[in-house]
Each structure stands twice: as structure tokens, then as C-alpha cells.
Design an enzyme around this catalytic site. Structure first.
Site, PDB file in Angstrom:
ATOM      1  N   HIS A 183       2.705 -11.645  14.269  1.00  0.00           N
ATOM      2  CA  HIS A 183       3.562 -11.715  15.228  1.00  0.00           C
ATOM      3  C   HIS A 183       3.485 -13.292  15.833  1.00  0.00           C
ATOM      4  CE1 HIS A 183       6.880 -12.143  17.117  1.00  0.00           C
ATOM      5  NE2 HIS A 183       6.153 -11.174  17.632  1.00  0.00           N
ATOM      6  N   THR A 232       0.939  -1.267   0.445  1.00  0.00           N
ATOM      7  CA  THR A 232       0.452  -0.417  -0.002  1.00  0.00           C
ATOM      8  C   THR A 232       1.104   1.319   0.236  1.00  0.00           C
ATOM      9  OG1 THR A 232      -1.793   1.185   1.166  1.00  0.00           O
ATOM     10  CG2 THR A 232      -0.191  -0.247   2.588  1.00  0.00           C
TER      11      THR A 232
END
Length: 401
Positions: free
Chosen positions: A372, A320
């Protein structure tokens, strides 16, 4: 007289239903073969339903705002020859003249894509009064926004000259969220609640790429008929980094980790309906010219509301570029079921230390948001550093080193 049914198009398996957003004809109106009768909106794209034959719109079964499924009956058309009679402007109402402009003006109506047509309708504009800047006089989103801004400025000027108008303009407008906006909201909350999202940052010296573009931009455009932008460098760098860190290109499916041995990159594109992420497929097999052409095509389709379900499905990693809107730094949100997203930002001249000298360089911040649960800090930082190194020495992209 025979009739034919107007049916909802076949929706993909991932799309359960759709919404009727706009009927372009009223009951009793003449229709011609292939003329768009109604627009159906899913949470990804707008689908246009054309007439199968000439005739007259006989009935509307599903009104605007109705929720429909595949093959559901929307209305019927009585088949027959259509005789179009042209009314004189002096005998028609303003609404009829506006409809005539939408239907018969080749320089305007034929140039309106679904997204642009919706903007015109939302702001109650007459397309015949909009000067199109696109190919063949085509009206673009920029043209509509320009006219809207001009009208708004006129309203502000009127209020300044006549303060009593201010109190009359304190109105509110309540409109339903589009299916796309609702779906985006759902996915953003889903990411927040179901992933352990972290963001790591770095910065890159863009001078080598800017010098390369300056040197070869003209030759590149003449050879490939497309401009040499920054995005092709970003895509190439991301693909090379994904090869080195395959866990970034993976996704979580239940208790399994799915590693993808292909490189389908989603590119975030702003459209009149909101942010969408069309996919560049097999980027590792594409040249920089092919990447630039495909990005240009997807951007145009997004602007005109022509993106298909196939354009928007899939993708293993997202890029993006908030820098096109002036963003200096941000924390992009993961596009599920992907595990990471790379945010590019505005290129700004800043003082930096190079060889123990303070120099001015065009610098850009990079941001990598990642899940994560799957990706460790070591891999995320190494991935981002690899992209930084490749962009600061673009020759390595060509040599794949």
C-alpha cells in the site's frame, strides 16, 4: 601422480556463499570424468560439481555442512586410470550394495535428479527397489513419496497389531533448516516488517474458460505438443492488466519508484526443497502455447532440482496457484522487491445469481496482495476487476480489449 582441485563453482553476485550438502564419494573412491562428486546448495539452487578427469578422490577439504565461497577448494582428485571391479552381492555389505545401486544401476541412478536423490537418502531407501514411472524408468519425486507412504502405512499397521510398538516409536528427529528454507523465512519476515501489505479479493466465473478448454484442448495438444492449462490464461490476463495499471508492475528502490516496461512474471512452484518462483520472461511476446511449454519446463526443472540462478532471478509480479493443493482462499505474501502477488484458488461449483436466476457455476476466488506504500486501493481493485473480466470473457485476451 598429478592431481586436480575440486573447486566451488562461481556464485552469482547476489549469492555470498553456499553450503556443502552432500559428498557422493569418500576418500579413496574411484571417480570417472563428469561424475558428480559433491552438491553445493545456495539459498536458491543446488549446484553439482563434476569430476574433471578419471582418478581417485584424494582428499576432502570441506566436509558436509561447511560454508564455502566461490572458487574455494573443496577437495582433490589424484588423476589416473580407474579400474572398476564388481563385487559379488554375497560378498558386499547392505550399505555397499545400496551404493552400488546408486552408482551403477542405469535404470535408477542415472534417473535420479539432485532433489530426488536427496529424498532417497533422507529416507534411507534403495533406488533399485523403487519402480520409476518417468520416461525410461526415471524415478520421480512421486515415486519416492509413494514408497515412503507405503512404509509409513506398514509402520502404522504394525503399531495397531502390536500396541507396545507405539511407545517405541515416539522418537523425534532434529534436522538443520536448508539454506532455501532459511532464506524464505528471512524474506517473509522482511516483507512483514518493511511493507504495508493489504489483500483485496474477488471471484471469477471459470465456466467460459472451462468450456473453451473442453472444446479445443485436444486440437491444442496435437498442434503444440503441450496441454492447454489454466495458467496460460492467468498469465495472459495478468499481462494485459499490468499494461493498464503500470504501478502494479513497478517496485520501490529507496526513495524512487522504478516502472518496468517489460513483463517478467514469476510463477510459484512447489519443489522437494520448498517453494521457488522461476520467471517467465517477456510474457507479452509469448503465445499461450509458448507459455504452457515454458511453465512445463520450469516445473520439471524444479521437481528435479535443475533450476538455475538465471531461472529464479528477476520477475516483476508473481502468480501463485494454491488451488492445485485445494486452497479455497488465502492471503499470499508479496515476493520482494515486487509490489504485488496474485493468488489463484480451487475452482468449486457454487450457486450464483446470473440474469436474476440462481445457477450453479464453477467459481474461483482471486486474492491480490499489494504494497500500500506504492499501490492505492483504487488501482488494486481495478487491476483485480480487470483480471476477472478478462477471464470471464477470454475472447478479450485474444483481441487485447
Amino acid at each position: 601422480m598429478s592431481k586436480f582441485d575440486i573447486l566451488t563453482p562461481v556464485l552469482p553476485e547476489s549469492v555470498a556463499d553456499a553450503t556443502v550438502v552432500k559428498w557422493h564419494k569418500s576418500v579413496g573412491d574411484a571417480v570417472t570424468r563428469d561424475e558428480i562428486l559433491v552438491e553445493i546448495e545456495t539459498d536458491k539452487v543446488v549446484l553439482e560439481v563434476p569430476a574433471l578427469d578419471n582418478g581417485v578422490l584424494d582428499s576432502i577439504v570441506q566436509e558436509e555442512g561447511s560454508t564455502v565461497i566461490s572458487h574455494q577448494l573443496l577437495g582433490t582428485v589424484a588423476v589416473g586410470e580407474v579400474v572398476v571391479t564388481k563385487q559379488a552381492d554375497s560378498e558386499s555389505t547392505p550399505a555397499e550394495r545400496k551404493g552400488a545401486a546408486l552408482t551403477h544401476n542405469d535404470n535408477h541412478a542415472d534417473a535420479l535428479g539432485p532433489a530426488v536423490r536427496r529424498l532417497v537418502n533422507e529416507h534411507d531407501l534403495n533406488p533399485a527397489e523403487i519402480q520409476g514411472s518417468g520416461v525410461g524408468g526415471r524415478i520421480t519425486r512421486t515415486d519416492v513419496e509413494r514408497v515412503v507412504a507405503e512404509k509409513a502405512q506398514e509402520g502404522v499397521q504394525s503399531a495397531v497389531e502390536n500396541p507396545s510398538v507405539l511407545s517405541a516409536n515416539r522418537a523425534e528427529q532434529r534436522v538443520p533448516m536448508t539454506r532455501l528454507r532459511k532464506r524464505v523465512a528471512e524474506r517473509l519476515l522482511e516483507v512483514k516488517n518493511t511493507t504495508a501489505m493489504l489483500t483485496t479479493f474477488n471471484e471469477v466465473d471459470m465456466q467460459p474458460i472451462m468450456q473453451l478448454r473442453k472444446k479445443y484442448a485436444e486440437k491444442f495438444e496435437k498442434s503444440h505438443d503441450v496441454r492447454l492449462g489454466f495458467m496460460s490464461f492467468y498469465v495472459k490476463a495478468v499481462v494485459e492488466a499490468l499494461k493498464r495499471y503500470p504501478v502494479i508492475n513497478a517496485s520501490i528502490d529507496g526513495d524512487d519508484i522504478v516502472y518496468h516496461n517489460y513483463f517478467d512474471i514469476s510463477i510459484a512452484v512447489s519443489t522437494p526443497r520448498g517453494l521457488v518462483t522461476p520467471v517467465l520472461r517477456d510474457c507479452d511476446r509469448m503465445s499461450m502455447a509458448e507459455i504452457e511449454k515454458q511453465i512445463k519446463l520450469l516445473a520439471e526443472k524444479g521437481r528435479d532440482g535443475k533450476l538455475t540462478i538465471e531461472d529464479l532471478t528477476g520477475g516483476n509480479f508473481t502468480i501463485t496457484n494454491g488451488g492445485v493443493f485445494g486452497s479455497l482462499m488465502s492471503t499470499p505474501i508479496i515476493n520482494p522487491p515486487q509490489s504485488a502477488i496474485l493468488g489463484m484458488h480451487a475452482i468449486k461449483d457454487r450457486p450464483v445469481a446470473v440474469d436474476e436466476q440462481v445457477v450453479i457455476r464453477p467459481m474461483m476466488y482471486l486474492a491480490l496482495s499489494y504494497d500500500h506504500r506504492l499501490i492505492d486501493g483504487k488501482d488494486s481493485v481495478g487491476f483485480l476487476v480487470t483480471i476477472k473480466e478478462l477471464l470471464e470473457d477470454p475472447t478479450r485476451l485474444l483481441l487485447e480489449i
